[in-house]
Design a protein around this motif. Structure first.
Motif, PDB file in Angstrom:
ATOM      1  N   GLN A 130      -5.332  -2.822   5.657  1.00 45.07           N
ATOM      2  CA  GLN A 130      -5.102  -1.347   6.409  1.00 45.07           C
ATOM      3  C   GLN A 130      -4.828  -0.449   5.190  1.00 45.07           C
ATOM      4  O   GLN A 130      -5.253   0.648   5.354  1.00 45.07           O
ATOM      5  CB  GLN A 130      -4.168  -1.475   7.284  1.00 45.07           C
ATOM      6  CG  GLN A 130      -4.645  -2.240   8.631  1.00 45.07           C
ATOM      7  CD  GLN A 130      -3.512  -2.354   9.824  1.00 45.07           C
ATOM      8  OE1 GLN A 130      -2.640  -2.593   9.477  1.00 45.07           O
ATOM      9  NE2 GLN A 130      -3.795  -1.647  10.965  1.00 45.07           N
ATOM     10  N   VAL A 131      -3.940  -0.826   4.393  1.00 42.79           N
ATOM     11  CA  VAL A 131      -3.354   0.058   3.263  1.00 42.79           C
ATOM     12  C   VAL A 131      -4.719   0.559   2.472  1.00 42.79           C
ATOM     13  O   VAL A 131      -4.905   1.582   2.140  1.00 42.79           O
ATOM     14  CB  VAL A 131      -2.326  -0.236   2.558  1.00 42.79           C
ATOM     15  CG1 VAL A 131      -2.043   0.634   1.396  1.00 42.79           C
ATOM     16  CG2 VAL A 131      -0.933  -0.577   3.339  1.00 42.79           C
ATOM     17  N   ILE A 163      -1.825  -3.817  -5.857  1.00 44.64           N
ATOM     18  CA  ILE A 163      -2.655  -2.716  -6.425  1.00 44.64           C
ATOM     19  C   ILE A 163      -3.660  -2.014  -5.166  1.00 44.64           C
ATOM     20  O   ILE A 163      -4.579  -1.361  -5.482  1.00 44.64           O
ATOM     21  CB  ILE A 163      -3.448  -3.157  -7.506  1.00 44.64           C
ATOM     22  CG1 ILE A 163      -4.111  -4.465  -7.109  1.00 44.64           C
ATOM     23  CG2 ILE A 163      -2.647  -3.090  -8.674  1.00 44.64           C
ATOM     24  CD1 ILE A 163      -5.319  -4.880  -8.519  1.00 44.64           C
ATOM     25  N   GLU A 164      -3.289  -2.368  -4.124  1.00 41.17           N
ATOM     26  CA  GLU A 164      -4.194  -1.646  -2.747  1.00 41.17           C
ATOM     27  C   GLU A 164      -4.013  -0.278  -3.069  1.00 41.17           C
ATOM     28  O   GLU A 164      -4.880   0.370  -2.752  1.00 41.17           O
ATOM     29  CB  GLU A 164      -3.279  -2.117  -1.619  1.00 41.17           C
ATOM     30  CG  GLU A 164      -3.320  -3.863  -1.206  1.00 41.17           C
ATOM     31  CD  GLU A 164      -2.007  -4.297  -2.053  1.00 41.17           C
ATOM     32  OE1 GLU A 164      -1.252  -3.580  -2.660  1.00 41.17           O
ATOM     33  OE2 GLU A 164      -2.314  -5.448  -2.373  1.00 41.17           O
ATOM     34  N   LEU A 216       0.902   4.613   8.913  1.00 40.66           N
ATOM     35  CA  LEU A 216       0.543   3.265   9.295  1.00 40.66           C
ATOM     36  C   LEU A 216       1.474   2.413   9.817  1.00 40.66           C
ATOM     37  O   LEU A 216       1.030   1.336  10.469  1.00 40.66           O
ATOM     38  CB  LEU A 216      -0.033   2.726   7.767  1.00 40.66           C
ATOM     39  CG  LEU A 216      -1.608   3.269   7.391  1.00 40.66           C
ATOM     40  CD1 LEU A 216      -1.947   2.645   5.917  1.00 40.66           C
ATOM     41  CD2 LEU A 216      -2.581   3.085   8.308  1.00 40.66           C
ATOM     42  N   GLY A 217       2.812   2.788   9.391  1.00 39.86           N
ATOM     43  CA  GLY A 217       3.734   1.867   9.995  1.00 39.86           C
ATOM     44  C   GLY A 217       4.071   0.587   9.112  1.00 39.86           C
ATOM     45  O   GLY A 217       3.179   0.304   8.472  1.00 39.86           O
ATOM     46  N   LYS A 241       2.028 -13.127  -4.025  1.00 42.19           N
ATOM     47  CA  LYS A 241       1.302 -13.672  -3.137  1.00 42.19           C
ATOM     48  C   LYS A 241       1.976 -13.196  -1.661  1.00 42.19           C
ATOM     49  O   LYS A 241       1.570 -13.609  -0.694  1.00 42.19           O
ATOM     50  CB  LYS A 241       1.559 -15.112  -3.137  1.00 42.19           C
ATOM     51  CG  LYS A 241       0.722 -15.691  -4.335  1.00 42.19           C
ATOM     52  CD  LYS A 241       0.720 -17.155  -4.204  1.00 42.19           C
ATOM     53  CE  LYS A 241       0.189 -17.632  -5.598  1.00 42.19           C
ATOM     54  NZ  LYS A 241       0.479 -19.317  -5.758  1.00 42.19           N
ATOM     55  N   THR A 242       3.300 -12.428  -1.686  1.00 44.34           N
ATOM     56  CA  THR A 242       3.739 -11.940  -0.593  1.00 44.34           C
ATOM     57  C   THR A 242       3.499 -10.436  -0.406  1.00 44.34           C
ATOM     58  O   THR A 242       3.675  -9.662  -1.464  1.00 44.34           O
ATOM     59  CB  THR A 242       5.542 -12.024  -0.637  1.00 44.34           C
ATOM     60  OG1 THR A 242       5.494 -13.420  -1.090  1.00 44.34           O
ATOM     61  CG2 THR A 242       5.944 -12.015   0.421  1.00 44.34           C
ATOM     62  N   TRP A 243       2.889 -10.007   0.880  1.00 46.28           N
ATOM     63  CA  TRP A 243       2.652  -8.766   1.069  1.00 46.28           C
ATOM     64  C   TRP A 243       3.894  -7.857   1.123  1.00 46.28           C
ATOM     65  O   TRP A 243       4.533  -8.207   2.179  1.00 46.28           O
ATOM     66  CB  TRP A 243       1.468  -8.701   2.063  1.00 46.28           C
ATOM     67  CG  TRP A 243       1.334  -7.293   2.543  1.00 46.28           C
ATOM     68  CD1 TRP A 243       1.662  -6.818   3.982  1.00 46.28           C
ATOM     69  CD2 TRP A 243       0.900  -6.168   2.021  1.00 46.28           C
ATOM     70  NE1 TRP A 243       1.176  -5.422   4.247  1.00 46.28           N
ATOM     71  CE2 TRP A 243       0.684  -5.125   3.000  1.00 46.28           C
ATOM     72  CE3 TRP A 243       0.481  -5.850   0.763  1.00 46.28           C
ATOM     73  CZ2 TRP A 243       0.452  -3.744   2.702  1.00 46.28           C
ATOM     74  CZ3 TRP A 243      -0.014  -4.498   0.509  1.00 46.28           C
ATOM     75  CH2 TRP A 243       0.020  -3.629   1.378  1.00 46.28           C
ATOM     76  N   GLN A 244       3.763  -6.632   0.590  1.00 47.58           N
ATOM     77  CA  GLN A 244       4.892  -5.809   0.643  1.00 47.58           C
ATOM     78  C   GLN A 244       4.382  -4.403   0.911  1.00 47.58           C
ATOM     79  O   GLN A 244       3.992  -3.860  -0.313  1.00 47.58           O
ATOM     80  CB  GLN A 244       6.208  -5.970  -0.113  1.00 47.58           C
ATOM     81  CG  GLN A 244       7.247  -5.484   0.560  1.00 47.58           C
ATOM     82  CD  GLN A 244       8.709  -5.823  -0.124  1.00 47.58           C
ATOM     83  OE1 GLN A 244       8.428  -6.506  -1.203  1.00 47.58           O
ATOM     84  NE2 GLN A 244       9.635  -5.734   0.442  1.00 47.58           N
ATOM     85  N   PRO A 245       4.153  -3.498   1.798  1.00 40.45           N
ATOM     86  CA  PRO A 245       3.489  -2.330   1.682  1.00 40.45           C
ATOM     87  C   PRO A 245       4.324  -1.334   0.928  1.00 40.45           C
ATOM     88  O   PRO A 245       5.607  -1.396   1.210  1.00 40.45           O
ATOM     89  CB  PRO A 245       3.137  -2.047   3.073  1.00 40.45           C
ATOM     90  CG  PRO A 245       4.343  -2.784   3.848  1.00 40.45           C
ATOM     91  CD  PRO A 245       4.616  -3.854   3.110  1.00 40.45           C
ATOM     92  N   LYS A 246       3.645  -0.294   0.348  1.00 42.98           N
ATOM     93  CA  LYS A 246       4.290   0.614  -0.300  1.00 42.98           C
ATOM     94  C   LYS A 246       3.697   2.039   0.527  1.00 42.98           C
ATOM     95  O   LYS A 246       2.613   2.384   0.302  1.00 42.98           O
ATOM     96  CB  LYS A 246       4.047   0.802  -1.857  1.00 42.98           C
ATOM     97  CG  LYS A 246       4.743  -0.321  -2.467  1.00 42.98           C
ATOM     98  CD  LYS A 246       4.873  -0.076  -4.094  1.00 42.98           C
ATOM     99  CE  LYS A 246       5.315  -1.208  -4.837  1.00 42.98           C
ATOM    100  NZ  LYS A 246       4.311  -2.315  -4.781  1.00 42.98           N
ATOM    101  N   LEU A 247       4.427   2.484   1.396  1.00 51.70           N
ATOM    102  CA  LEU A 247       3.799   3.528   2.032  1.00 51.70           C
ATOM    103  C   LEU A 247       4.830   4.889   2.081  1.00 51.70           C
ATOM    104  O   LEU A 247       4.604   5.701   2.992  1.00 51.70           O
ATOM    105  CB  LEU A 247       4.113   3.068   3.771  1.00 51.70           C
ATOM    106  CG  LEU A 247       3.381   1.792   3.985  1.00 51.70           C
ATOM    107  CD1 LEU A 247       3.898   1.394   5.373  1.00 51.70           C
ATOM    108  CD2 LEU A 247       1.883   1.850   3.838  1.00 51.70           C
TER     109      LEU A 247
END
Ligand SMILES: Cc1cc2nc3c(=O)[nH]c(=O)nc-3n(C[C@H](O)[C@H](O)[C@H](O)COP(=O)(O)OP(=O)(O)OC[C@H]3O[C@@H](n4cnc5c(N)ncnc54)[C@H](O)[C@@H]3O)c2cc1C
Length: 342
Positions: free
Chosen positions: A205-206, A105-106, A197-198, A183-189
């Motif tokens: 950072q997100v 939910i970042e 951001l890469g 619990k595993t981070w996966q960015p949605k960019l």
């Protein structure tokens, strides 16, 4: 049951409109809520933090303002179920999850308001919406005075939409909301402004980028009272879009399922020359055409009339009728934005 109080509501809404309610209840337990339900014989409105509500009149119906607090976490292996009571602040809840390494939910950081309201319009921003992570909702039904549980599917989520705006509206109160986070981070960019951001961007950072982008784009209601996007982005059929695109080849658009296309309401308003438009105490924000603002002592009626004017101008130019995202409340309950005919 706590004694209902008549109350001035201007600290209770982000438009900072002066309105008063005949009775204000703030239950903090299911028992209190059940007692209110037993005694309630008139229309009521459930008010969270008031960041998506316009008090159109100087009087509202009776207000129930849930005061349920607390966050609970249940470990489920590689996922966690995190439940927030309805009065918890949404942004603080996002921070709570981020600090503990519960991800998903970042991108929804800094959306104002309460957890209880989040499922009502299926809050969304930066390519994520609540429906992506929602496990279930606990809802207190007034008629049966029982707690009912709704799965994600049963919430009938859509774009800024859910069952709580329709079949269940005015019939109960969301008491808590449970999210299923990873619990595993996966960015949605995918969203503009985040891709830079890469792929190795951290969750922090997100989160920080979303906060920064929002602060740079949206007026802070404490400085310039507003309720974020006043209108929903209209979704039109492909043939309507194709015709419009011939006249406006630069028009932004987002293809949807079922041969439909979402248009940017802010762009449509901007094309009508309304960015920065002002009518006395109210206006269209000078940088964000989708945001209507109260410059000082505005009444709810003035904002309502400005919204009607914006709706009319867009209709005249594009033959598209904008629908408010903000909930419009008068003394008897929710109302529609009626079209002004020429
Ligand atoms: C500056 C700004 C930026 C914003 N940006 C976004 C954004 O990016 N994305 C987005 O989706 N929204 C955005 N919003 C809108 C707003 O933040 C959300 O709609 C939020 O969920 C509203 O929360 P609230 O508690 O203030 O709701 P309120 O305004 O108090 O209520 C909104 C609706 O929810 C109902 N409700 C509230 N609590 C409950 C409950 N416990 N049970 C049942 N019904 C309830 C109310 O009856 C009403 O219909 C923004 C608003 C502002 C001011």
């Amino acid at each position: 049951m706590n004694t209902p109080q008549a109350l001035q509501l201007n600290p209770e809404n982000s438009f900072s409109i002066s309105s008063s309610c005949p009775a204000f209840y703030s239950p903090s337990s299911i028992e209190e809520l059940a007692n209110i339900a037993k005694a309630m014989d008139k229309p009521f409105y459930v008010l969270g933090a008031g960041t998506n509500t316009l008090f159109v009149n100087n009087v509202t119906p009776a207000i129930i303002h849930p005061n349920f607090h607390g966050i609970e976490v249940k470990d489920c292996g590689d996922r966690v179920l995190v439940s927030g009571q309805s009065a918890e602040n949404w942004h603080e809840f996002v921070q709570f999850c981020l600090n503990r390494g519960y991800y998903g939910i970042e991108n929804l950081a800094l959306i104002p308001g309460s957890i209880g309201a989040a499922p009502v319009q299926n809050i969304g921003a930066y390519g994520v919406e609540l429906a992506d992570v929602l496990d279930s909702v606990s809802w207190f039904e007034f008629s049966s005075q029982t707690l009912r549980h709704f799965t994600n599917e049963q919430c009938h989520f859509g774009y800024r939409d859910s069952i709580f705006k329709h079949a269940l509206f005015g019939k109960g109160i969301i008491v808590s909301v449970t999210l299923s986070l990873s619990k595993t981070w996966q960015p949605k960019l995918s969203y503009q402004g985040l891709a830079q951001l890469g792929a190795d961007a951290s969750a922090e950072q997100v989160f920080n980028q979303v906060v920064q982008l929002r602060q740079s784009k949206l007026p802070d209601p404490k400085e310039l009272p507003n309720a974020g996007s006043f209108f929903k982005n209209p979704v039109v059929d492909e043939d309507v879009f194709n015709t419009l695109q011939q006249s406006y080849p630069d028009m932004p658009y987002y293809p949807q399922r079922n041969h439909q296309v979402k248009l940017a309401a802010g762009w449509l308003i901007d094309q009508c020359g309304l960015k920065g438009y002002r009518q006395g105490n109210v206006g269209v924000h000078q940088h964000q055409a989708l945001v209507l603002v109260n410059y000082g002592q505005a009444s709810g009626r003035e904002l309502y009339q400005l919204a009607q004017y914006v709706q009319q101008q867009v209709k005249q130019k594009f033959a598209i009728c904008l629908e408010p995202e903000v909930r419009l409340l008068d003394s008897a309950g929710l109302i529609h934005l009626t079209e002004v005919n020429n």
